[in-house]
Design an enzyme around this catalytic site. Sequence first.
Site, PDB file in Angstrom:
ATOM      1  N   HIS A  87     -12.924  -0.883   3.864  1.00  0.00           N
ATOM      2  CA  HIS A  87     -12.837  -2.022   4.784  1.00  0.00           C
ATOM      3  C   HIS A  87     -13.813  -3.140   4.424  1.00  0.00           C
ATOM      4  O   HIS A  87     -13.424  -4.297   4.230  1.00  0.00           O
ATOM      5  CB  HIS A  87     -13.114  -1.557   6.220  1.00  0.00           C
ATOM      6  CG  HIS A  87     -11.997  -0.820   6.853  1.00  0.00           C
ATOM      7  ND1 HIS A  87     -11.123  -1.398   7.744  1.00  0.00           N
ATOM      8  CD2 HIS A  87     -11.595   0.476   6.728  1.00  0.00           C
ATOM      9  CE1 HIS A  87     -10.240  -0.511   8.149  1.00  0.00           C
ATOM     10  NE2 HIS A  87     -10.504   0.638   7.552  1.00  0.00           N
ATOM     11  N   ASN A 139      -8.222   7.665   5.053  1.00  0.00           N
ATOM     12  CA  ASN A 139      -7.894   7.242   6.415  1.00  0.00           C
ATOM     13  C   ASN A 139      -6.852   8.123   7.085  1.00  0.00           C
ATOM     14  O   ASN A 139      -7.060   8.612   8.192  1.00  0.00           O
ATOM     15  CB  ASN A 139      -7.399   5.797   6.433  1.00  0.00           C
ATOM     16  CG  ASN A 139      -7.117   5.314   7.849  1.00  0.00           C
ATOM     17  OD1 ASN A 139      -8.030   5.024   8.616  1.00  0.00           O
ATOM     18  ND2 ASN A 139      -5.840   5.253   8.220  1.00  0.00           N
ATOM     19  N   ILE A 151      -5.394  -0.768   8.850  1.00  0.00           N
ATOM     20  CA  ILE A 151      -5.664  -0.018  10.078  1.00  0.00           C
ATOM     21  C   ILE A 151      -6.977   0.715   9.927  1.00  0.00           C
ATOM     22  O   ILE A 151      -7.422   0.970   8.796  1.00  0.00           O
ATOM     23  CB  ILE A 151      -4.524   0.977  10.370  1.00  0.00           C
ATOM     24  CG1 ILE A 151      -4.648   1.540  11.796  1.00  0.00           C
ATOM     25  CG2 ILE A 151      -4.499   2.087   9.351  1.00  0.00           C
ATOM     26  CD1 ILE A 151      -3.440   2.314  12.239  1.00  0.00           C
TER      27      ILE A 151
END
Length: 874
Positions: A540, A730, A874
């Site tokens: 991220h 993830n 996400i």
Amino acid sequence: MFGNCIDAILGCCSPGGSKKKIKGTVVLMKKNFLCFDDLTASFLDSVHEFVGQGVSLQLISAINSNPSEATLHLSDSDGDNDLKGKLGKPAEVEKWITNVSSVIAGEVTFDWDEEIGIPGAFLIRNNRHSEFYLKTVTLEGVPGPGRVHFVCNSWIYPAKHYSKDRIFFTNKTCLPHETPAPLRKYREEELVQLRGDGKGKLQEWDRVYDYDYYNDLGDTGPDKVTKYVRPVLGGSSKYPYPRRGRTGRDKTESDPSRESRLQLLMSLNIYVPRDERFGHLKLADFLGYALKSIAQVVKPELEDLFDSTRNEFDSFDDILKLYEGGIELPDGPLENIKKNIPSEMLKEIFRTDGENLFKFPKPQVIQDNHSAWRTDEEFGREMLAGVNPVIIRRLEVHKRISPKSKLSKLYGDQNSKITGEHIKDNLDGLTIDEAIRNNRMFILDHHDALMPYLRSVNTTSTKTYATRTLLFLKDDGTLKPLAIELSLPHEEGDRYGSESKVYTPAKNGVEGSIWQLAKAYVGVNDSGYHQLISHWLHTHAVIEPFVIATNRQLSVLHPIYKLLEPHFRDTMNINALARQILINAGGVLELTVYPSKYAMEMSSSLYKSWNFVEQALPEDLKKRGVAVEDQHSPHGVRLLIEDYPYAVDGLEIWFAIKEWVRDYCSFYYKDDGMIQKDSELQSWWKEVREEGHGDLKDAPWWPKMQTREELIDSCTIIIWVGSALHAAVNFGQYPYGGYLPNRPSISRRFMPKKGSTDYEELKSNPDKAFLKTITPQLQTLLGISLIEILSKHSSDEVYLGQRDTPEWTTDRKPLEAFENFGKELADIEHRILNRNKDEKLKNRVGPVKMPYTLLVPTSEVGLTGRGIPNSVSI
């Protein structure tokens, strides 16, 4: 390229020819269809959304410039229109064909001006009162090319919000020096608009990409207690960090270096450039509302509840109730939660229609067997095929089993206390020297990462250790744990080193229970490291600067923009939500992982050792000693653990990406000189290093971006990190961690000592003692609510090897190369699924009977434990 059509255009458009009309189709979506937060939009709003003066388009020539003495430009003249493409007359979009649940198609008719020749771009002005999402514009019957297509995919706000009319270019692809002269200034001006001026608060209609520090995580105002103060991350050698997108919000009164935070009720309105916001479909925006509901409604209600009631699971059966019946809450908290969360969202978040609110789908790790996760074999397997398979490394020091610490002298002797006596009888007949020489010794080492923070962390409700786990590679390819070392800072001060105790495997009695606790402390370390470093920081956070720099320095016409843009979808938006709800002071992450308020500070300390080049999967594997260069092996890399599912599947994905990137880049860059002369590319790479990752700008490992090979390697790394690496760390969160005993995120008391009350409890009721040590009820409910949401695929997901815009370029060879890439990924998917059926590969499925599918490229909607989206979305 534009030049391919110019000769044909000039030949068919002679002066004095008859006038003709050019028809076009404009495809858009309405605001209230795309925006989940526009739930209050009334029928009247829908009726009035497309009333007003209208929407007009104006074509721009790619071959002829405007005369300097006149202009038909929609915006005010800049005084230099002779350097810009010839502008046609404005044409209104009309004949709207509406569909409440989908797209709107409008028609536009242009009076053809022969001097336009070939349109290279168009200007659009929205004179209506509401914004809309412009998908595509397609012209038919254009003399010469016939069909001209524009890929837009952008929000168009009313004209009053813009200083210049919005511009869109055709789906041609060209380097800066290849841009037709009439379009060059438009190309340059569009990038200037996207960079902004670095001033003021940015509004939702702004299209500005700019940088800032992570100075918005804590509350520092005079009315805020000190427990919510957090350091500014980025801009200093003490707290280095990747940059995030600038919002321009006001600074706090008490500290001008810090940015004020939004009130939680406004949490979805945090600024990111509008085209980076969720809104592809209603379901996509559900994510933000679900996260907000957990932070704003569920978390406070549960905190209040557990302040006055017990906060423990008494047995493993109590935990299983989460998946088999739910937890019954008192009427007060239950009603408040239901009252403040829409019913359709309540059902989606908690999967229940009944009174027992917290009912979750059973995680894959316990679907076949409720206790197989406790085996030593599964404990070792998840280091190779779990949700954090990126840490384990080979013990490489010859004739030494005690790993050396890399901590500075400030921390005294931090070297491992594991000795040969601990492991010599558990090496399947090998001596220690033979085991090391034969590449059979491996370690999961979280000691150095945590130890500098452990004294502070243990002043909170957390009570944990820094861990090292030594493992042996058995003949059947599985890993057998040999010893676990639990370390604490020395009671007399850091300079005295660590106090450590070593535990070895045991199956029965209190020794077996102690061994299970030792593995749990390892799980706590690994869970926190996974969330903060492997997941948040290494995917991220590090990708966001590339998103910003790409939009600031590479035109939409640029081939590298078109290559990378799909891999940035929604990243800025999910990161902005995270800063507001998850990683902020007092946020859900701090509550549910062991470093607590030191979480982000700890991630900053580990960013210091981040190395862009080592994010390449082969380099990472070689650095960790789990692979070596071998020219006789496929792709020149040989794994030392042959049955290492993440690495085996990952290498196939990695080299498929690299082949695609090589084919693509080689089409546009014929030699290294073209790389060096590409002004946009060089500005992009300079800004990535010096601004986006500015705290590491002097690191010697940055590629110089002087050769085509450096470009291929760098783009492959960016795509890998944003797609496959993120998918691997993830989408297994809920399948593995949705059952918290398997991956506890917190430990609340230390290993019991002989003679203590806790030790006697461990002897008499080991399960209860185990559960009183790891994650309690409150954090369990919040944690699995969160990771269930974060482990789902939305219905509009776009996976690796796919594009949501088929006509993203007009160049045939790149399109063919991309099609081949998709076919190769389909073949890889088939091979992965076949490997999972091979019973000789014991790490593919393991005792829990859970196939490794996290790097299977495609997925269905929902909670699947597979699928590689193009981006960190996400």
